[in-house]
Design a protein around this motif. Structure first.
Motif, PDB file in Angstrom:
ATOM      1  N   VAL A 129      47.383   9.230  56.495  1.00 39.44           N
ATOM      2  CA  VAL A 129      46.671   8.842  55.235  1.00 39.44           C
ATOM      3  C   VAL A 129      45.299   8.008  55.650  1.00 39.44           C
ATOM      4  CG1 VAL A 129      47.063   7.205  53.376  1.00 39.44           C
ATOM      5  CG2 VAL A 129      48.955   8.581  54.061  1.00 39.44           C
ATOM      6  N   THR A 130      44.372   8.254  54.878  1.00 33.85           N
ATOM      7  CA  THR A 130      43.225   7.493  55.245  1.00 33.85           C
ATOM      8  C   THR A 130      42.975   6.692  53.949  1.00 33.85           C
ATOM      9  OG1 THR A 130      42.295   9.110  56.579  1.00 33.85           O
ATOM     10  CG2 THR A 130      40.692   7.782  55.530  1.00 33.85           C
ATOM     11  N   VAL A 131      42.941   5.434  54.028  1.00 41.07           N
ATOM     12  CA  VAL A 131      42.734   4.532  52.954  1.00 41.07           C
ATOM     13  C   VAL A 131      41.121   4.291  52.854  1.00 41.07           C
ATOM     14  CG1 VAL A 131      43.471   2.527  54.215  1.00 41.07           C
ATOM     15  CG2 VAL A 131      43.615   2.362  51.590  1.00 41.07           C
ATOM     16  N   MET A 132      40.533   4.051  51.584  1.00 44.94           N
ATOM     17  CA  MET A 132      39.135   4.014  51.488  1.00 44.94           C
ATOM     18  C   MET A 132      38.984   2.645  50.362  1.00 44.94           C
ATOM     19  SD  MET A 132      37.660   7.865  51.741  1.00 44.94           S
ATOM     20  CE  MET A 132      39.235   8.392  50.778  1.00 44.94           C
ATOM     21  N   TRP A 133      38.136   1.888  50.750  1.00 49.58           N
ATOM     22  CA  TRP A 133      37.706   0.849  49.693  1.00 49.58           C
ATOM     23  C   TRP A 133      36.414   0.437  49.896  1.00 49.58           C
ATOM     24  CZ3 TRP A 133      37.592  -4.735  50.770  1.00 49.58           C
ATOM     25  CH2 TRP A 133      37.295  -5.562  49.568  1.00 49.58           C
ATOM     26  N   ASN A 134      35.439   0.299  48.918  1.00 46.74           N
ATOM     27  CA  ASN A 134      34.413  -0.234  48.839  1.00 46.74           C
ATOM     28  C   ASN A 134      34.090  -1.671  48.451  1.00 46.74           C
ATOM     29  OD1 ASN A 134      31.349  -0.514  48.536  1.00 46.74           O
ATOM     30  ND2 ASN A 134      31.076   1.443  47.465  1.00 46.74           N
ATOM     31  N   PRO A 135      33.951  -2.545  49.131  1.00 42.70           N
ATOM     32  CA  PRO A 135      33.982  -3.985  49.044  1.00 42.70           C
ATOM     33  C   PRO A 135      32.716  -4.360  48.143  1.00 42.70           C
ATOM     34  CG  PRO A 135      33.445  -3.709  51.470  1.00 42.70           C
ATOM     35  CD  PRO A 135      33.604  -2.188  50.748  1.00 42.70           C
ATOM     36  N   SER A 136      31.926  -3.575  48.105  1.00 49.98           N
ATOM     37  CA  SER A 136      30.650  -4.057  47.384  1.00 49.98           C
ATOM     38  C   SER A 136      30.933  -3.891  45.743  1.00 49.98           C
ATOM     39  CB  SER A 136      29.271  -3.332  47.585  1.00 49.98           C
ATOM     40  OG  SER A 136      29.567  -2.081  47.662  1.00 49.98           O
ATOM     41  N   GLU A 137      31.741  -3.121  45.572  1.00 52.06           N
ATOM     42  CA  GLU A 137      32.064  -2.572  44.227  1.00 52.06           C
ATOM     43  C   GLU A 137      33.257  -3.197  43.541  1.00 52.06           C
ATOM     44  OE1 GLU A 137      31.947   1.628  43.551  1.00 52.06           O
ATOM     45  OE2 GLU A 137      29.720   1.566  44.274  1.00 52.06           O
ATOM     46  N   THR A 138      33.968  -4.169  44.168  1.00 56.72           N
ATOM     47  CA  THR A 138      35.100  -4.811  43.840  1.00 56.72           C
ATOM     48  C   THR A 138      34.868  -5.930  42.756  1.00 56.72           C
ATOM     49  OG1 THR A 138      37.248  -6.063  44.638  1.00 56.72           O
ATOM     50  CG2 THR A 138      35.147  -6.648  45.818  1.00 56.72           C
ATOM     51  N   ALA A 139      35.940  -6.121  41.903  1.00 53.23           N
ATOM     52  CA  ALA A 139      35.766  -7.099  40.829  1.00 53.23           C
ATOM     53  C   ALA A 139      36.709  -8.406  41.069  1.00 53.23           C
ATOM     54  CB  ALA A 139      36.236  -6.561  39.485  1.00 53.23           C
ATOM     55  N   HIS A 140      37.285  -8.353  42.221  1.00 54.17           N
ATOM     56  CA  HIS A 140      38.402  -9.263  42.804  1.00 54.17           C
ATOM     57  C   HIS A 140      37.767 -10.256  43.870  1.00 54.17           C
ATOM     58  CE1 HIS A 140      41.768  -7.369  40.796  1.00 54.17           C
ATOM     59  NE2 HIS A 140      41.113  -6.200  41.302  1.00 54.17           N
ATOM     60  N   THR A 177      41.459   3.927  47.485  1.00 52.98           N
ATOM     61  CA  THR A 177      41.793   5.082  47.156  1.00 52.98           C
ATOM     62  C   THR A 177      42.257   5.867  48.549  1.00 52.98           C
ATOM     63  OG1 THR A 177      39.493   5.833  47.933  1.00 52.98           O
ATOM     64  CG2 THR A 177      39.951   5.609  45.449  1.00 52.98           C
ATOM     65  N   TYR A 178      43.198   7.031  48.403  1.00 55.10           N
ATOM     66  CA  TYR A 178      43.747   7.655  49.641  1.00 55.10           C
ATOM     67  C   TYR A 178      43.356   9.073  49.804  1.00 55.10           C
ATOM     68  CZ  TYR A 178      46.665   3.259  48.897  1.00 55.10           C
ATOM     69  OH  TYR A 178      46.997   2.065  48.828  1.00 55.10           O
ATOM     70  N   LYS A 179      43.404   9.423  50.982  1.00 57.26           N
ATOM     71  CA  LYS A 179      43.166  10.813  51.186  1.00 57.26           C
ATOM     72  C   LYS A 179      44.218  11.208  52.373  1.00 57.26           C
ATOM     73  CE  LYS A 179      39.600  12.342  53.386  1.00 57.26           C
ATOM     74  NZ  LYS A 179      38.227  12.552  53.898  1.00 57.26           N
ATOM     75  N   THR A 180      44.833  12.292  52.301  1.00 60.85           N
ATOM     76  CA  THR A 180      45.719  12.733  53.256  1.00 60.85           C
ATOM     77  C   THR A 180      45.064  13.907  54.238  1.00 60.85           C
ATOM     78  OG1 THR A 180      46.799  14.520  51.780  1.00 60.85           O
ATOM     79  CG2 THR A 180      47.840  11.971  51.608  1.00 60.85           C
ATOM     80  N   SER A 181      45.593  13.829  55.351  1.00 63.26           N
ATOM     81  CA  SER A 181      45.332  14.988  56.056  1.00 63.26           C
ATOM     82  C   SER A 181      46.459  15.308  57.213  1.00 63.26           C
ATOM     83  CB  SER A 181      43.951  14.532  57.192  1.00 63.26           C
ATOM     84  OG  SER A 181      44.244  13.471  57.737  1.00 63.26           O
ATOM     85  N   ARG A 182      46.342  16.382  58.021  1.00 61.33           N
ATOM     86  CA  ARG A 182      47.403  16.694  58.919  1.00 61.33           C
ATOM     87  C   ARG A 182      47.383  15.786  59.900  1.00 61.33           C
ATOM     88  NH1 ARG A 182      46.242  23.004  58.660  1.00 61.33           N
ATOM     89  NH2 ARG A 182      46.905  23.304  56.602  1.00 61.33           N
ATOM     90  N   SER A 183      48.355  15.450  60.290  1.00 58.21           N
ATOM     91  CA  SER A 183      48.457  14.432  61.410  1.00 58.21           C
ATOM     92  C   SER A 183      48.966  15.029  62.674  1.00 58.21           C
ATOM     93  CB  SER A 183      49.777  13.428  61.138  1.00 58.21           C
ATOM     94  OG  SER A 183      49.750  12.506  62.035  1.00 58.21           O
TER      95      SER A 183
END
Length: 130
Positions: free
Chosen positions: A30-41, A9-15
């Motif tokens: 851009v801030t990228v977010m990922w939850n490794p504990s909820e992944t199916a891969h 998931t991505y979130k944008t903010s002023r740079s």
């Protein structure tokens, strides 16, 4: 290399930094977010390995976060952020080879002792005698 980019998931903010007058109006960081504990891969073992190796980058909610503001465009920053997360996860999944302790051979030990004796003799011969 597994493709888990759909889970990001991505979130944008002023740079901050370069961008002129645009820098105060456009959200390019851009801030990228990922939850490794909820992944199916990934398997449970791989998730544990990722969590262990990237624990400094994972916050208290268990989300891996990475902010990128290298480029002046949001699209380019998003691309860079995605590549960096993939690279981080791939590096975390590499298991180092287990080192097998070895002993030096008798020949090596002999050679080392012989070299030490030669050096000792050389230094002994340097001493001034009356």
């Amino acid at each position: 290399m597994k493709n888990f980019t759909k889970e990001l998931t991505y979130k944008t903010s002023r740079s901050s930094g370069a961008g002129g007058q645009n820098v105060n109006k456009v959200e390019t960081a851009v801030t990228v977010m990922w939850n490794p504990s909820e992944t199916a891969h990934f398997s449970a073992e791989e998730i544990e390995l990722i969590s262990q190796k990237l624990k400094n980058r994972i916050n208290l909610e268990g989300i891996l976060q990475l902010t990128v503001s290298e480029s002046r465009t949001q699209l380019q920053n998003k691309k860079i952020a995605t590549e960096k997360v993939i690279e981080l996860v791939n590096k975390a999944l590499i298991k180092p080879k287990i080192r097998k302790p070895t002993k030096p051979s008798k020949r090596q030990v002999e050679k080392r002792i012989q070299t030490k004796k030669q050096l000792s003799e050389k230094k002994e011969n340097r001493k001034f005698r009356f």
